[in-house]
Design a protein around this motif. Structure first.
Motif, PDB file in Angstrom:
ATOM      1  N   LYS A  32       7.961  -7.092  -4.471  1.00 39.65           N
ATOM      2  CA  LYS A  32       8.287  -8.172  -3.531  1.00 39.65           C
ATOM      3  C   LYS A  32       7.113  -8.449  -2.598  1.00 39.65           C
ATOM      4  O   LYS A  32       6.778  -9.596  -2.328  1.00 39.65           O
ATOM      5  N   ALA A  33       6.494  -7.377  -2.112  1.00 33.31           N
ATOM      6  CA  ALA A  33       5.334  -7.535  -1.231  1.00 33.31           C
ATOM      7  C   ALA A  33       4.186  -8.205  -1.982  1.00 33.31           C
ATOM      8  O   ALA A  33       3.515  -9.089  -1.436  1.00 33.31           O
ATOM      9  N   SER A  34       3.963  -7.818  -3.226  1.00 32.95           N
ATOM     10  CA  SER A  34       2.897  -8.428  -4.033  1.00 32.95           C
ATOM     11  C   SER A  34       3.134  -9.915  -4.217  1.00 32.95           C
ATOM     12  O   SER A  34       2.191 -10.715  -4.155  1.00 32.95           O
ATOM     13  N   ALA A  35       4.381 -10.298  -4.440  1.00 32.81           N
ATOM     14  CA  ALA A  35       4.704 -11.718  -4.612  1.00 32.81           C
ATOM     15  C   ALA A  35       4.409 -12.497  -3.335  1.00 32.81           C
ATOM     16  O   ALA A  35       3.867 -13.610  -3.385  1.00 32.81           O
ATOM     17  N   GLU A  36       4.730 -11.918  -2.191  1.00 31.80           N
ATOM     18  CA  GLU A  36       4.471 -12.576  -0.913  1.00 31.80           C
ATOM     19  C   GLU A  36       2.957 -12.701  -0.661  1.00 31.80           C
ATOM     20  O   GLU A  36       2.475 -13.737  -0.200  1.00 31.80           O
ATOM     21  N   ILE A  37       2.223 -11.658  -0.993  1.00 27.33           N
ATOM     22  CA  ILE A  37       0.761 -11.683  -0.830  1.00 27.33           C
ATOM     23  C   ILE A  37       0.153 -12.717  -1.772  1.00 27.33           C
ATOM     24  O   ILE A  37      -0.750 -13.473  -1.388  1.00 27.33           O
ATOM     25  N   GLU A  38       0.636 -12.785  -2.998  1.00 26.35           N
ATOM     26  CA  GLU A  38       0.138 -13.765  -3.974  1.00 26.35           C
ATOM     27  C   GLU A  38       0.396 -15.194  -3.487  1.00 26.35           C
ATOM     28  O   GLU A  38      -0.457 -16.067  -3.637  1.00 26.35           O
ATOM     29  N   GLU A  39       1.536 -15.421  -2.904  1.00 25.93           N
ATOM     30  CA  GLU A  39       1.865 -16.743  -2.358  1.00 25.93           C
ATOM     31  C   GLU A  39       0.884 -17.128  -1.243  1.00 25.93           C
ATOM     32  O   GLU A  39       0.397 -18.263  -1.195  1.00 25.93           O
ATOM     33  N   ALA A  40       0.569 -16.190  -0.372  1.00 26.62           N
ATOM     34  CA  ALA A  40      -0.391 -16.451   0.710  1.00 26.62           C
ATOM     35  C   ALA A  40      -1.788 -16.694   0.141  1.00 26.62           C
ATOM     36  O   ALA A  40      -2.516 -17.567   0.642  1.00 26.62           O
ATOM     37  N   THR A  41      -2.144 -15.966  -0.896  1.00 22.29           N
ATOM     38  CA  THR A  41      -3.456 -16.146  -1.519  1.00 22.29           C
ATOM     39  C   THR A  41      -3.572 -17.530  -2.138  1.00 22.29           C
ATOM     40  O   THR A  41      -4.587 -18.204  -1.990  1.00 22.29           O
ATOM     41  N   VAL A  66       0.830  -1.200   0.000  1.00 24.06           N
ATOM     42  CA  VAL A  66       0.000   0.000   0.000  1.00 24.06           C
ATOM     43  C   VAL A  66       0.871   1.260   0.000  1.00 24.06           C
ATOM     44  O   VAL A  66       0.626   2.191  -0.768  1.00 24.06           O
ATOM     45  N   ARG A  67       1.894   1.261   0.814  1.00 23.90           N
ATOM     46  CA  ARG A  67       2.736   2.459   0.952  1.00 23.90           C
ATOM     47  C   ARG A  67       3.712   2.637  -0.215  1.00 23.90           C
ATOM     48  O   ARG A  67       3.931   3.746  -0.687  1.00 23.90           O
ATOM     49  N   ALA A  68       4.307   1.553  -0.667  1.00 24.58           N
ATOM     50  CA  ALA A  68       5.356   1.653  -1.681  1.00 24.58           C
ATOM     51  C   ALA A  68       4.791   1.720  -3.092  1.00 24.58           C
ATOM     52  O   ALA A  68       5.452   2.195  -3.999  1.00 24.58           O
ATOM     53  N   GLY A  69       3.590   1.225  -3.286  1.00 25.55           N
ATOM     54  CA  GLY A  69       3.019   1.206  -4.627  1.00 25.55           C
ATOM     55  C   GLY A  69       3.412  -0.069  -5.356  1.00 25.55           C
ATOM     56  O   GLY A  69       4.308  -0.808  -4.933  1.00 25.55           O
ATOM     57  N   PHE A  70       2.735  -0.322  -6.448  1.00 24.27           N
ATOM     58  CA  PHE A  70       2.905  -1.576  -7.181  1.00 24.27           C
ATOM     59  C   PHE A  70       4.170  -1.605  -8.036  1.00 24.27           C
ATOM     60  O   PHE A  70       4.683  -2.653  -8.360  1.00 24.27           O
ATOM     61  N   HIS A  71       4.660  -0.450  -8.426  1.00 26.12           N
ATOM     62  CA  HIS A  71       5.749  -0.414  -9.395  1.00 26.12           C
ATOM     63  C   HIS A  71       7.139  -0.340  -8.772  1.00 26.12           C
ATOM     64  O   HIS A  71       8.134  -0.458  -9.476  1.00 26.12           O
ATOM     65  N   SER A  72       7.204  -0.168  -7.476  1.00 20.94           N
ATOM     66  CA  SER A  72       8.514  -0.130  -6.825  1.00 20.94           C
ATOM     67  C   SER A  72       8.996  -1.558  -6.573  1.00 20.94           C
ATOM     68  O   SER A  72       8.212  -2.506  -6.569  1.00 20.94           O
ATOM     69  N   GLU A  73      10.271  -1.701  -6.346  1.00 21.84           N
ATOM     70  CA  GLU A  73      10.847  -3.023  -6.059  1.00 21.84           C
ATOM     71  C   GLU A  73      10.243  -3.616  -4.781  1.00 21.84           C
ATOM     72  O   GLU A  73       9.881  -4.787  -4.741  1.00 21.84           O
ATOM     73  N   ALA A  74      10.113  -2.788  -3.753  1.00 21.04           N
ATOM     74  CA  ALA A  74       9.523  -3.263  -2.495  1.00 21.04           C
ATOM     75  C   ALA A  74       8.063  -3.673  -2.708  1.00 21.04           C
ATOM     76  O   ALA A  74       7.609  -4.677  -2.159  1.00 21.04           O
ATOM     77  N   GLY A  75       7.339  -2.912  -3.516  1.00 21.54           N
ATOM     78  CA  GLY A  75       5.948  -3.236  -3.810  1.00 21.54           C
ATOM     79  C   GLY A  75       5.806  -4.545  -4.564  1.00 21.54           C
ATOM     80  O   GLY A  75       4.903  -5.342  -4.291  1.00 21.54           O
TER      81      GLY A  75
END
Length: 91
Positions: free
Chosen positions: A78-87, A67-76
């Protein structure tokens, strides 16, 4: 329930259409068989998953980062990949 099965069937047919577009040959019988299973249609109709996270967990941190870093940043990303794995694990 029938509406959900109809949605699932449409998702299955879209996947089969993508295979045909990629060059795979399918018969009418194969297509019909793919759309027969009640459970398969129900599963294909699941289009979203709700995640409830406990504070102070790795997943909570990933959601906050995305949410804070946005989807296009490297941190975003990485976070999206972790969330997708949990989903995927939840499904």
């Amino acid at each position: 329930m029938f509406g959900r099965e109809g949605l699932g069937r449409s998702q299955i047919l879209r996947q089969l259409a993508a295979k045909v577009k990629a060059g795979e040959k399918l018969t009418a019988k194969q297509i019909s068989k793919s759309c027969e299973g009640h459970l398969a249609k129900q599963e294909a109709a699941v289009l979203s998953t709700t995640l409830r996270v406990d504070p102070n967990t790795r997943l909570s941190a990933a959601v906050q980062t995305r949410v804070r870093a946005g989807f296009h940043s490297e941190a975003g990303r990485k976070a999206s990949a972790e969330i997708e794995e949990a989903t995927k694990a939840k499904r």
